[in-house]
Design an enzyme around this catalytic site. Structure first.
Site, short mmCIF file in Angstrom:
data_model
loop_
_atom_site.label_atom_id
_atom_site.label_comp_id
_atom_site.label_asym_id
_atom_site.label_seq_id
_atom_site.Cartn_x
_atom_site.Cartn_y
_atom_site.Cartn_z
N GLY A 198 73.06 -55.06 119.70
CA GLY A 198 73.08 -54.60 121.08
C GLY A 198 74.40 -54.76 121.79
CD GLU A 199 78.44 -53.58 124.87
OE1 GLU A 199 79.02 -53.62 123.77
OE2 GLU A 199 78.75 -54.35 125.82
CB SER A 221 84.51 -55.21 119.64
OG SER A 221 83.64 -56.31 119.59
CD GLU A 240 67.95 -58.41 111.47
OE1 GLU A 240 67.17 -57.98 110.64
OE2 GLU A 240 69.19 -58.38 111.33
CG ASN A 288 80.87 -57.85 106.80
OD1 ASN A 288 81.33 -58.45 105.83
ND2 ASN A 288 80.72 -58.42 107.98
CB CYS A 303 78.07 -51.26 114.14
SG CYS A 303 76.88 -52.56 114.52
CB CYS A 342 73.15 -50.84 119.64
SG CYS A 342 74.64 -51.23 120.61
CB CYS A 389 80.41 -49.00 116.76
SG CYS A 389 80.68 -49.52 118.47
CB CYS A 436 80.33 -58.93 112.10
SG CYS A 436 80.82 -60.45 112.85
CB CYS A 479 74.81 -64.82 116.25
SG CYS A 479 75.31 -63.11 116.42
CB SER A 497 80.85 -59.99 121.55
OG SER A 497 81.69 -59.13 120.80
#
Ligand code: SAH
Length: 350
Positions: free
Chosen positions: A158-159, A212, A89, A290, A116, A109, A113, A333, A102, A190
Site C-alpha cells: 500500500g501507499e 522511494s 501481509e 527483487n 512492485c 495498492c 509501480c 521489498c 513492516c 515510506s
C-alpha cells in the site's frame, strides 16, 4: 466512526473509562500480552468492574486471523493476515537488539509501480488504524524478548499517503505513553511520492520519512512509476527541502533507491543522485531489485551494486545496501502479494 481497540488513544480511553489511570492500565495490559489477546477479558487489573463491563460491551478488539506464518533462516517472519475477509501481509525483521515491523497500510495498492508485485492485486481497500496497530501488536507479541519490536516501517503493501488519516492515527497510537511508546524517529513512513499526502505528512507528523526515488531522471522514473508524470522528482525533493528548513533538520529522511540493471545503476546515475539530494540531509538505501515474473526489469550484478554504493560513499553520502532479507519467503521489498489457492501471483523461488 467510533474507534475500536487497539486504536483508541489515551485521551479517548480516558474519556471512556472516566480516568487517566484506568486508561493507562488498559494500554499497559493491551501491549504486554503474549500471545496477542483475541478478546477483551472480563476484567483487567486497575480498572473497576463497574466501568470495564459497559466499556467491554461497547468495544471490540480488532484482531487479525493468521492464515500463514513463514519464517526464513535469517529470522524474518512474514505473516499473512485476514481482517474479516481482507488479506494483508506484515513482516517482522529481527536485528541486533531490536525488531522492525513492516506494516501494510492498504490491502493491495492505489499505485501502479511497474516493479512492485503488490500492484498485481489492484486496490482492494483502505486499512483502518485499528488494523495497522493490530499488525504491530501481533508481530510485537511474537518478537523475541531480546529483540523487542521497537521500530515500525510503513513499507508493506500500500501507499501510506493515500490513506493518511488512518496512518497518522496509527502513528499517534504507536508512539503514545505508556505503551507501546515507540519513538517518533523509530517510525518511518515510506512513500512512492504522492505529493499532496507527502506535504501534509511533513506538516503534521514528526515520524521519519522514506521517499522511494528509484531513478534520477523524470524520464526513467516515469517508466517505472507512472505517477511521476503528475509529481516529478523535483516537486518531491522540493517538499523535502522545505521541510528541512521548517524542522531545522529535526527529522530523519531516507531515500529508497531500487537498483535496476542498465536502467538506473550507472555511475552517471550515482552522480546525479548526489546532485539531486543537495540540501537534504538524507541517507540512501540501495535495494537491489527483487525480481518477479512478468517484468523485463533485471537485478544488477553484485559488483555493480557495490560500485554504485562506493561511488555514493566516496562523495560523502551515507549509503546502505539493503540486501534482500526473507527472499526465500517472498517477504522482501516489493514481494508482498498474496497467493491463495493457486490464484494470483506466485512468488518465484530465489
Ligand atoms: N508505497 C510505499 C511503500 C511500499 S514499497 C513506497 O513506495 O515507498 C516499499 C519499498 O519497496 C519501496 O521503496 C519500493 O520502491 C520498494 N520495492 C517495491 N518493489 C520492489 C522490488 N520488486 N524490489 C525491490 N524493492 C522494491
Amino acid at each position: 466512526m467510533a474507534r475500536q481497540l487497539p486504536a483508541l488513544t489515551l485521551e479517548q480511553l480516558t474519556v471512556e473509562l472516566g480516568s487517566r489511570a484506568r486508561a493507562v492500565e488498559t494500554l499497559r495490559w493491551l501491549f504486554s500480552q503474549r500471545p496477542m489477546p483475541t478478546v477483551l477479558p472480563e476484567a483487567i487489573e486497575g480498572v473497576s468492574h463497574r466501568v470495564w463491563k459497559p466499556f467491554r460491551a461497547r468495544h471490540g478488539l480488532v484482531v487479525p486471523k493468521v492464515t500463514e506464518r513463514q519464517q526464513s533462516p535469517d529470522g524474518t517472519t512474514k505473516y499473512a493476515l485476514d481482517f474479516a475477509g481482507t488479506n494483508v501481509e506484515t513482516v517482522r525483521i529481527p536485528a541486533k537488539g531490536r525488531s522492525t515491523i513492516c506494516i501494510s497500510s492498504q490491502a493491495g495498492c492505489t499505485r501502479k509501480c511497474v516493479f512492485c508485485a503488490t500492484k498485481e492485486l489492484g486496490f482492494i481497500r483502505q486499512l483502518k488504524a485499528e488494523e495497522m496497530v493490530a499488525q504491530y501488536m501481533l508481530a510485537r507479541s511474537e518478537a523475541p524478548v531480546e529483540q523487542p519490536a521497537s521500530n515500525v516501517v510503513f513499507m508493506g503493501m500500500g501507499e501510506p499517503m493515500d490513506n493518511l488519516d488512518e496512518v497518522l492515527h496509527a502513528i499517534d497510537v504507536l508512539t503514545q505513553s505508556p505503551a507501546p511508546q515507540l519513538r517518533q524517529v523509530a517510525v518511518t513512513v515510506s512513500t512512492s511520492g504522492v505529493l499532496p499526502g507527502l506535504e501534509r505528512f511533513l506538516a503534521e507528523s514528526k515520524a521519519s520519512l522514506a521517499l522511494s526515488l528509484n531513478a534520477t531522471t523524470d524520464e526513467v522514473r516515469a517508466q517505472v512509476m507512472p505517477q511521476n508524470k503528475t509529481w516529478p522528482i523535483q516537486s518531491l525533493l522540493n517538499a523535502l527541502r522545505k521541510d528541512v528548513e521548517r524542522r531545522n533538520g529535526k527529522r530523519d529522511y531516507f531515500i529508497e533507491y531500487v537498483l535496476f540493471k542498465d536502467l538506473n545503476d550507472t555511475d552517471a546515475d550515482a552522480d546525479r543522485l548526489i546532485t539531486l539530494l543537495e540540501g537534504i540531509p538524507s541517507r540512501v538505501n540501495l535495494i537491489p531489485y527483487n525480481p518477479y515474473p512478468g517484468t523485463n526489469l533485471e537485478t544488477p550484478s553484485t559488483s555493480r551494486v557495490r560500485a554504485f554504493h562506493a561511488r555514493l560513499v566516496e562523495q560523502g553520502m551515507l549509503t546502505l545496501i539493503r540486501w534482500p532479507r526473507g527472499r526465500e519467503i517472498a517477504a522482501a521489498c516489493g514481494q508482498l502479494v498474496l497467493s491463495r489457492d493457486g490464484e494470483g501471483f506466485q512468488p518465484s523461488a530465489p
